[in-house]
Design an enzyme around this catalytic site. Structure first.
Site, PDB file in Angstrom:
ATOM      1  N   CYS A 172       6.068   0.163   7.476  1.00  0.00           N
ATOM      2  CA  CYS A 172       5.955   1.381   6.890  1.00  0.00           C
ATOM      3  C   CYS A 172       6.938   2.201   6.021  1.00  0.00           C
ATOM      4  O   CYS A 172       7.827   1.636   6.917  1.00  0.00           O
ATOM      5  CB  CYS A 172       4.831   2.163   7.857  1.00  0.00           C
ATOM      6  SG  CYS A 172       4.655   4.267   6.447  1.00  0.00           S
ATOM      7  N   LEU A 173       6.375   2.094   4.706  1.00  0.00           N
ATOM      8  CA  LEU A 173       7.393   2.628   4.068  1.00  0.00           C
ATOM      9  C   LEU A 173       8.635   3.428   4.389  1.00  0.00           C
ATOM     10  O   LEU A 173       8.958   3.612   4.207  1.00  0.00           O
ATOM     11  CB  LEU A 173       7.049   3.170   2.425  1.00  0.00           C
ATOM     12  CG  LEU A 173       6.325   0.992   1.602  1.00  0.00           C
ATOM     13  CD1 LEU A 173       6.197   1.383   0.326  1.00  0.00           C
ATOM     14  CD2 LEU A 173       8.064   0.200   1.148  1.00  0.00           C
ATOM     15  N   GLN A 211       3.778   9.980   0.897  1.00  0.00           N
ATOM     16  CA  GLN A 211       4.911   9.823   1.346  1.00  0.00           C
ATOM     17  C   GLN A 211       5.070   9.696   0.071  1.00  0.00           C
ATOM     18  O   GLN A 211       6.517   9.322  -0.063  1.00  0.00           O
ATOM     19  CB  GLN A 211       3.848   7.934   0.827  1.00  0.00           C
ATOM     20  CG  GLN A 211       3.788   7.637   2.361  1.00  0.00           C
ATOM     21  CD  GLN A 211       3.329   5.703   2.477  1.00  0.00           C
ATOM     22  OE1 GLN A 211       2.318   4.961   2.167  1.00  0.00           O
ATOM     23  NE2 GLN A 211       4.269   5.451   2.917  1.00  0.00           N
ATOM     24  N   HIS A 245      -4.917   1.854   7.376  1.00  0.00           N
ATOM     25  CA  HIS A 245      -3.135   2.060   7.219  1.00  0.00           C
ATOM     26  C   HIS A 245      -2.740   3.335   6.654  1.00  0.00           C
ATOM     27  O   HIS A 245      -2.841   4.249   6.954  1.00  0.00           O
ATOM     28  CB  HIS A 245      -2.738   0.554   7.416  1.00  0.00           C
ATOM     29  CG  HIS A 245      -0.882   1.599   7.236  1.00  0.00           C
ATOM     30  ND1 HIS A 245      -0.080   1.172   8.064  1.00  0.00           N
ATOM     31  CD2 HIS A 245      -0.336   2.224   6.669  1.00  0.00           C
ATOM     32  CE1 HIS A 245       1.160   1.685   7.918  1.00  0.00           C
ATOM     33  NE2 HIS A 245       0.842   2.151   7.129  1.00  0.00           N
ATOM     34  N   GLU A 246      -3.694   3.275   4.988  1.00  0.00           N
ATOM     35  CA  GLU A 246      -3.059   4.073   4.098  1.00  0.00           C
ATOM     36  C   GLU A 246      -4.503   5.177   4.276  1.00  0.00           C
ATOM     37  O   GLU A 246      -4.215   6.086   3.633  1.00  0.00           O
ATOM     38  CB  GLU A 246      -3.425   3.092   2.434  1.00  0.00           C
ATOM     39  CG  GLU A 246      -2.743   2.088   2.435  1.00  0.00           C
ATOM     40  CD  GLU A 246      -1.212   2.284   2.749  1.00  0.00           C
ATOM     41  OE1 GLU A 246      -0.690   3.698   2.559  1.00  0.00           O
ATOM     42  OE2 GLU A 246      -0.527   2.034   2.990  1.00  0.00           O
ATOM     43  N   GLY A 250       0.965  -1.100   0.176  1.00  0.00           N
ATOM     44  CA  GLY A 250       0.054  -0.095  -0.114  1.00  0.00           C
ATOM     45  C   GLY A 250       0.990   1.249  -0.366  1.00  0.00           C
ATOM     46  O   GLY A 250       2.010   1.035   0.244  1.00  0.00           O
ATOM     47  N   HIS A 252      -2.813   7.706   6.120  1.00  0.00           N
ATOM     48  CA  HIS A 252      -1.424   8.610   6.032  1.00  0.00           C
ATOM     49  C   HIS A 252      -2.648   9.988   5.741  1.00  0.00           C
ATOM     50  O   HIS A 252      -1.768  10.998   5.292  1.00  0.00           O
ATOM     51  CB  HIS A 252      -1.494   7.557   4.664  1.00  0.00           C
ATOM     52  CG  HIS A 252       0.021   6.788   5.491  1.00  0.00           C
ATOM     53  ND1 HIS A 252       0.921   7.461   5.884  1.00  0.00           N
ATOM     54  CD2 HIS A 252       0.393   6.041   5.019  1.00  0.00           C
ATOM     55  CE1 HIS A 252       2.003   6.712   6.885  1.00  0.00           C
ATOM     56  NE2 HIS A 252       1.243   5.314   5.744  1.00  0.00           N
TER      57      HIS A 252
HETATM   58 NI    NI Z   1       2.201   3.268   5.782  1.00  0.00          NI
END
Ligand code: NI
Length: 158
Positions: free
Chosen positions: A89-90, A51, A131-132, A46, A135
């Protein structure tokens, strides 16, 4: 198609609230393509637009079952139950933590063509979606996590 730079850790853009998408055009489609490229290159499931430094309400998701999709201006309209799972998370490389999320969610959003969609998700996919969407509000999972800690580098990230 291009891989963009992923914003990490204390980058202030990760803490900002994103704006609604109003125009569904070629530029939006190209941005979404770049988001998928960036997500897959980083081995994620995701990715949210902030991000990669874009403050728009767009997320891309791989459902880990052979499907990928975008959610534009998404809203969780129903949530049910609870589950706790390990997230990464990236934008927070090298870490994981345990987060409590709804077990099932119903999401309304638009796809890249501007068509309204509704989807039901549960278990892992409900986690990814929650989660997304966080963000887009400037919320990172570590804000909600217990036992935020250093990770095993093989884990899937989002
Ligand atoms: Ni994330």
């Amino acid at each position: 198609m291009a891989v963009r730079r992923i914003r990490v850790e204390d980058d202030p853009i990760l803490r900002m609230k994103c704006k609604e998408v109003r125009e569904f055009n070629k530029g939006l489609e190209m941005l979404i393509d770049d988001m998928f490229d960036t997500m897959y290159k980083a081995n994620g499931v995701g990715l949210a637009a902030p991000q990669i430094g874009i403050l728009k309400r767009i997320v891309v998701i791989d459902d880990c079952d052979g499907h990928k999709f975008e959610l534009i201006n998404p809203q969780i309209v129903e949530a049910e139950g609870e589950q706790v799972s390990t997230e990464g998370c990236l934008s927070l490389p090298g870490h994981i933590g345990e987060v409590k999320r709804p077990l099932k969610v119903t999401v309304r959003a638009f796809n890249k063509k501007g068509e309204e969609i509704e989807m039901h998700a549960e278990e892992q996919l409900a986690v990814i979606i929650s989660h997304e969407l966080d963000h887009l509000e400037g919320i990172l999972y570590k804000d909600k996590a217990t036992d935020y800690r250093l990770n095993d580098p093989q884990g899937k990230k989002r």
